[in-house]
Design a protein around this motif. Sequence first.
Motif: not given
Length: 737
Positions: A103-115
């Motif tokens: 949720d925090s990442l989405a609110r910061l504008g992050v739309n992709c993550v690298r696992l």
Amino acid sequence: MAASSPALLSAKTTPVAEGVTVPVMPDDAVPYVVDHPGREQSLIDMRFLLDGPAGRHGFLTVKDGHFRFANGQRLRCWGVNITGWALGSALLPPHKEAEIYADSLARLGVNCVRLHFLDMRKAQRTMDGEGGSGSLAPITHTPSGLIDSDRDDSRAFDAEQVDRLHYMFAQFKKRGIYVDINLNVGRTYRAGDGVPDHQLIGVAKGLTYFGPELIERQKEYARALLGLHNPYTGLRYADDPAVAIVEIVNENSLLEFWQRGWLRGERVEGGQNLQLDLTPHYAALLTQRYNDWLARNRTAAQVATLRVQAGVATDAPVPFLRRVAFRDAPDARFRAEIAFLTGEEIGFQQEMTRFLRDEVGVKSILIPTADHTYFIAGQPMMRSGAKFDVMDAHVYWQHPAIYGQRNEPMVNTPELSIPVKLARTAMTGKAFTVSEVNHPFPSEYGAEMIPILASYAALQDWDGIFFYTFEAKLIGQATPVIGDHFDITQDPVKIAQMPVGAMLFLRGDVASARQMVERSYSTAQIDQAARMPRAGQPYFAPGFPMALPLVHGSRVKCLDCAPVAAPPMAPANPLLSDTGELRWRTGEGTSTLSVDAPRSQALVGFVRDAKVATTHLAADIGNGFAAITASALDGKPIRISDRLLVTATAKAGNSGQGWNARHTMLEKWGTAPTWIEPVKGWLLLKDLDGALGVVATPLDGAGRPAGADIKGRMLESGWEIPVGTPATTSYLVRVLR
């Protein structure tokens, strides 16, 4: 501000144990703590930039050199790596933390993550230094990945970790966050794996390209991971369009091993083993493969000549060159080796692609590896990467372990900046991503990274940026501290700037370059680049100005083809982008980048002494170095926007941290709370059409109100806002009309 919020503290000392206090920060600093759980009440919410759930448009493809869905819609990735190195962090967090951080990442504008590092064992914490308050380095532990640690092999998954992966992935997907899954990253091997020299080879970089047992284990792992059925999404990972990318190997290249002198075959039990190398077993295997290749691709007379050049007997195998002999080696010998090793990389990557597509059923975009070592020539390795639809790169500003921390500002040297270094890898007709990048802590100039990189990534029209790294903190176990050189999770400056970067790059507030300048490399240029000393290895074709990517678009048109002439480009200061929106000026103590786009503007660098301004933004501050931005939250041009996010950032750090005598690296890492050097003075918002009033709300580390509203004062030149009290990094500005 809620009474329970840890985001803003007022004391200059903090208790670390009952009755004990320590000095916590410099005199010009104020405690300021990032609060991810509290972000659900943030006044700054970038979720309008996300298009969830991830995968709703089907699988991502590459068309016309960019990420696109089948309907033609483009996707740019503004992302982070997910790891778990710092103590109190988790690569695969429990369900509650997975919800909080997604949720925090989405609110910061992050739309992709690298696992990243999924292929590590579920491990117990181990000390990687003394750690703690006053330590030389932070306490770290091995990230707990998917591999079951109770077995004598690395061929099975831990059930609890798999469930955590499934749940976290589902949380990302629901919020519109796409996932890049890395396959081979940090896996180590045990006796039960049946891998020769398992106790000596570590993560087996280089060896993974040609060791038969290692190739088989990679396939087995990929089949198992991508074939997992996620009960929270109802899909296998191979069938889930929320998996945007699958990376085959991370920072791994046989050509790199060759260029860095790591094919010696001297890694043995009890040896010096100063750097990476092959064991005698793998050296013999690779040498045999090379000689078999020579027999197929060179005449008997040519092979005989190579033996003479190598100084070996007529019936002996032709050995590889040592790095020390590169510059003086005969062309025939040098080019045979580079051709063979390039073929080995391409052959492995093509076989893995066939396996993933045909046997596992992967439909996501595939990336073979990243161009990642900027003190060796990248052109040789680009030959294998160019067989794919995406070129990928990694770079760090003054990486502490590779280049040595020097605590120097990037804004002083544009021709060596992160955007320039990255631009060497982008190719015409292929998407371009940066899957690792950072301006590592404890640099006092980290505030420059995100505005500079986001602006030039947009100018270059790249397709993805993933910062290294973000780590979920375990509730009740993690100290809110900047955990290591790369963890941005609790960095008050970088977290504050993530929404800014999302608007600059993801929303496309900075326009793409009007002119695209292409360059090409001949076979001789590529081969000779690998011979050159570190100081001479080019980022671009001969004659191409290093600063060109700061002015125009820049791509490699082709490899092993006719070179093109360098375009005329006179030295300039400032360097002005051909769009007119980016202006990089250098000077003694006055270097700055200014961004002057309709919806976002910025002043980055030695703003006080440079006395720079943009159409809508000026500053009169006491800080020597700062990054100040203003972006419209409602998507309108700033001149008519009703809501702006304004950030004012400078230094950040940990309480009690201490520099060495040269002021290049920390001798004491410090502890909580984190602090900021507040930007103090006045900001001026100019040319706001029809404005009757301007009100700024200072925000805490969760993006909530941190004090009383600040009323702007109308001047002839614009609306002046005092900043610095209360101390913060971010303001929500409302324009009343």
